[in-house]
Motif scaffolding. Structure first.
Motif, PDB file in Angstrom:
ATOM      1  N   LEU A  93      -1.873  70.416  54.910  1.00  0.00           N
ATOM      2  CA  LEU A  93      -2.946  69.562  54.418  1.00  0.00           C
ATOM      3  C   LEU A  93      -2.396  68.480  53.477  1.00  0.00           C
ATOM      4  N   GLY A  98      -1.217  65.501  55.345  1.00  0.00           N
ATOM      5  CA  GLY A  98      -2.179  64.778  56.180  1.00  0.00           C
ATOM      6  C   GLY A  98      -2.479  65.412  57.507  1.00  0.00           C
ATOM      7  N   SER A  99      -1.990  66.613  57.749  1.00  0.00           N
ATOM      8  CA  SER A  99      -2.302  67.302  59.004  1.00  0.00           C
ATOM      9  C   SER A  99      -3.756  67.771  59.019  1.00  0.00           C
ATOM     10  N   THR A 100      -4.228  68.164  60.213  1.00  0.00           N
ATOM     11  CA  THR A 100      -5.611  68.622  60.376  1.00  0.00           C
ATOM     12  C   THR A 100      -5.649  70.134  60.494  1.00  0.00           C
ATOM     13  N   THR A 112      -8.001  73.261  61.603  1.00  0.00           N
ATOM     14  CA  THR A 112      -9.141  73.415  62.518  1.00  0.00           C
ATOM     15  C   THR A 112      -9.733  74.821  62.442  1.00  0.00           C
ATOM     16  N   GLU A 155     -13.114  70.228  61.957  1.00  0.00           N
ATOM     17  CA  GLU A 155     -11.812  69.674  61.593  1.00  0.00           C
ATOM     18  C   GLU A 155     -11.798  69.340  60.099  1.00  0.00           C
ATOM     19  N   THR A 203      -9.499  67.749  56.962  1.00  0.00           N
ATOM     20  CA  THR A 203      -8.351  66.924  56.566  1.00  0.00           C
ATOM     21  C   THR A 203      -8.458  66.580  55.088  1.00  0.00           C
ATOM     22  N   ARG A 204      -7.313  66.160  54.537  1.00  0.00           N
ATOM     23  CA  ARG A 204      -7.280  65.767  53.121  1.00  0.00           C
ATOM     24  C   ARG A 204      -8.034  64.449  52.929  1.00  0.00           C
TER      25      ARG A 204
END
Length: 537
Positions: A361, A364-366, A368, A533, A535-536
């Protein structure tokens, strides 16, 4: 004496002759009157009345009829409450024997009903104490159904074997039976029925019947009040109908209107192993009823049923207090506190999974969460398997039960919305209740690490549910989520608002340098698995 005087006075013989004629006429008139009354009203028919049962219990009789209503629900999708002609006659004999004192019983020998084409003929056999000879009073009523009411018309009233006096009997009844008396009798039943003496017409509107049934079912002392809104949904528009058989009369409650909803329900996402457990748990309660451990009370029987379904820890406090008093050794349980109930899925562990993904996170990854993951949270809670059981003691001393239980709980995710589907299995026939919720962007902005969804619509099958039904559904889901001690997922039992606060699942978020999260609900259609989803921000 002159000849004129002689001819002007009748002889004693003629006077006697005239007197006899007058007496004969009087006797003849009296004889015809008495004979006429006797002819018109005498009826010495002596049918065979069912033998009264000294231990007749009206409550048990009603419970048996309620349980019987579920007997073919799986095949027909109906609850059919019907009474047969022979059952009615047995009931009349029992009422005469158990509800009337000896002096009242002397006035009539018995009563018999005859069912024909939605018409009920009721014969009261009068004994000699009333008219000095045996007679019979008959009332014939015709039942019918309109689009919004059930009606009753008294089509025939008579005393004796002939129909010559029908109009007179009807006129006398209308003149001497005050409308206020009839209104008072109907009011005492607590049901919103009406009967007009002037027209001999009765009516019971379907909307009033639904209100009366809801009022009866909402009484906590009679059953689990949390199920009352669910039952109310079943009594939807045009779901109650008159039903007739060759020798029976009753009502049919169709469950078709709450069976499914093609816009939201996806049967392939159900959990399949629930119904066998419902049946097995009902058998356990029947054993406890037979052994006298559980008493003949729907609420108490349901508490025992819920113990086996969801486990001791998930019971409400009233249920725990009751089951704590039970000796369950006859079914191999030494302590009710050890009963864990059935679990139909492994609960998704958001805290562990998200903590393991905190590093991604940061970059910048997602992260789920699938709709299957969220469904597992519902399916591992006390919602799935929660049930209601109705007991009925049979005349031979054995027990029968009817049951209903929640056998499906899953979510479907579309773009910006989440749908919660709750399936209720009623004796093998499934009904669905649906909450369609939409992300509230304004509210969610006040929750840095979470999201808030507001219900847009609640359905009972294909029909929009009213506020009471919706709130009952919210309460059931809220209780189930609380039983899991979830901190990050909650439903407001009053409004249905869903709050997901991920910082409560992963406290490290607030000190990790992640100032907030973006949470999006994505899905292409009803069948395709959607996802949440993260995300940051």
């Amino acid at each position: 004496m002159s000849e004129a005087e002689t001819t002007s006075q009748p002889s004693k013989k003629k006077r006697h002759h005239g007197g006899w004629i007058a007496l004969f006429i009087i006797v003849l008139v009296l004889g015809i009157s008495v004979g006429g009354i006797y002819f018109l009203f005498y009826d010495d028919s002596n049918p065979a009345f069912p033998e009264a049962s000294a231990d007749f219990d009206q409550t048990s009789f009603i419970q048996r009829k309620v349980v019987d209503a579920f007997s073919d629900t799986k095949e027909t999708g109906n609850l059919t409450f019907a009474i047969k002609e022979d059952e009615t006659n047995q009931l009349l004999s029992n009422i005469r024997e158990t509800k009337l004192d000896e002096s009242a019983q002397k006035y009539f020998r018995g009563a018999l009903a005859n069912f024909t084409d939605n018409s009920v003929s009721l014969d009261f056999y009068i004994d000699t104490q009333v008219l000095a000879f045996k007679s019979k009073a008959r009332a014939v009523s015709k039942f019918a159904e309109t689009s919004d009411a059930f009606t009753l018309d008294v089509t025939d009233l008579q005393i004796g074997p002939t129909t010559w006096m029908n109009g007179l009997v009807k006129d006398l009844l209308q003149k001497h039976l005050p409308q206020s008396t009839v209104d008072s009798i109907l009011s005492s039943t607590g049901l919103q029925m009406t009967f007009d003496v002037a027209t001999m017409h009765g009516s019971y509107s379907k909307s009033a019947m639904r209100q009366d049934i809801n009022k009866l079912l909402s009484a906590e002392e009679s059953q689990d009040a949390r199920y009352a809104p669910v039952v109310k949904a079943m009594l939807g528009h045009d779901s109650i109908h008159l039903t007739e058989g060759k020798d029976s009369l009753g009502l049919r409650l169709s469950l078709e209107n709450v069976h499914t909803n093609a816009n939201f329900v996806t049967p392939e996402k159900e959990t399949a192993a629930v119904e066998p457990n419902f049946i097995a748990d009902a058998t356990k309660v029947q054993t406890l009823l037979t052994n006298g451990v559980v008493d003949n009370n729907t609420l108490h029987a349901s508490y025992a049923y819920q113990l086996f379904g969801v486990g001791y820890d998930a019971l409400v406090e009233e249920a725990k207090s009751y089951v704590d008093t039970l000796d369950l050794s006859s079914i191999g349980i030494s302590d009710p506190k050890t009963v864990t109930g059935h679990r139909y899925a492994s609960s998704y562990d958001l805290a562990t999974n998200m903590t393991d993904s905190l590093t991604s996170l940061f970059t910048g990854s997602t992260f789920t969460v699938s709709e299957d993951d969220l469904s597992s949270v519902m399916q591992s809670s006390s919602l799935l398997g929660y049930g209601l059981l109705i007991p009925a003691k049979q005349e031979d001393g054995s027990w029968k039960t009817a049951w209903a239980g929640i056998n499906a709980a899953y979510v479907n995710i579309f773009d910006n919305r989440m749908v919660i589907n709750v399936g209720l299995d009623i004796a093998g026939y499934e009904c669905y209740f649906i909450i369609d919720s939409l992300v509230n962007e304004e509210k969610s902005a006040t929750l840095p690490y979470g999201v808030i969804l507001d219900p847009q619509a609640v359905y009972a099958g294909t029909e929009a549910a009213d506020a009471e039904v919706a709130q009952g559904l919210y309460t059931l889901i809220d209780s189930a989520l609380e039983s899991k001690n979830l901190t990050w997922l909650a439903m407001n039992p009053a409004s249905g608002e869903i709050t997901m606060d991920l910082s409560k699942a992963v406290p490290a978020l607030s000190s990790s340098g992640v100032s907030g999260l973006n949470i999006a609900f994505k899905g292409d259609d009803l069948v395709t698995n959607g996802k949440m989803e993260i995300t940051r921000a």
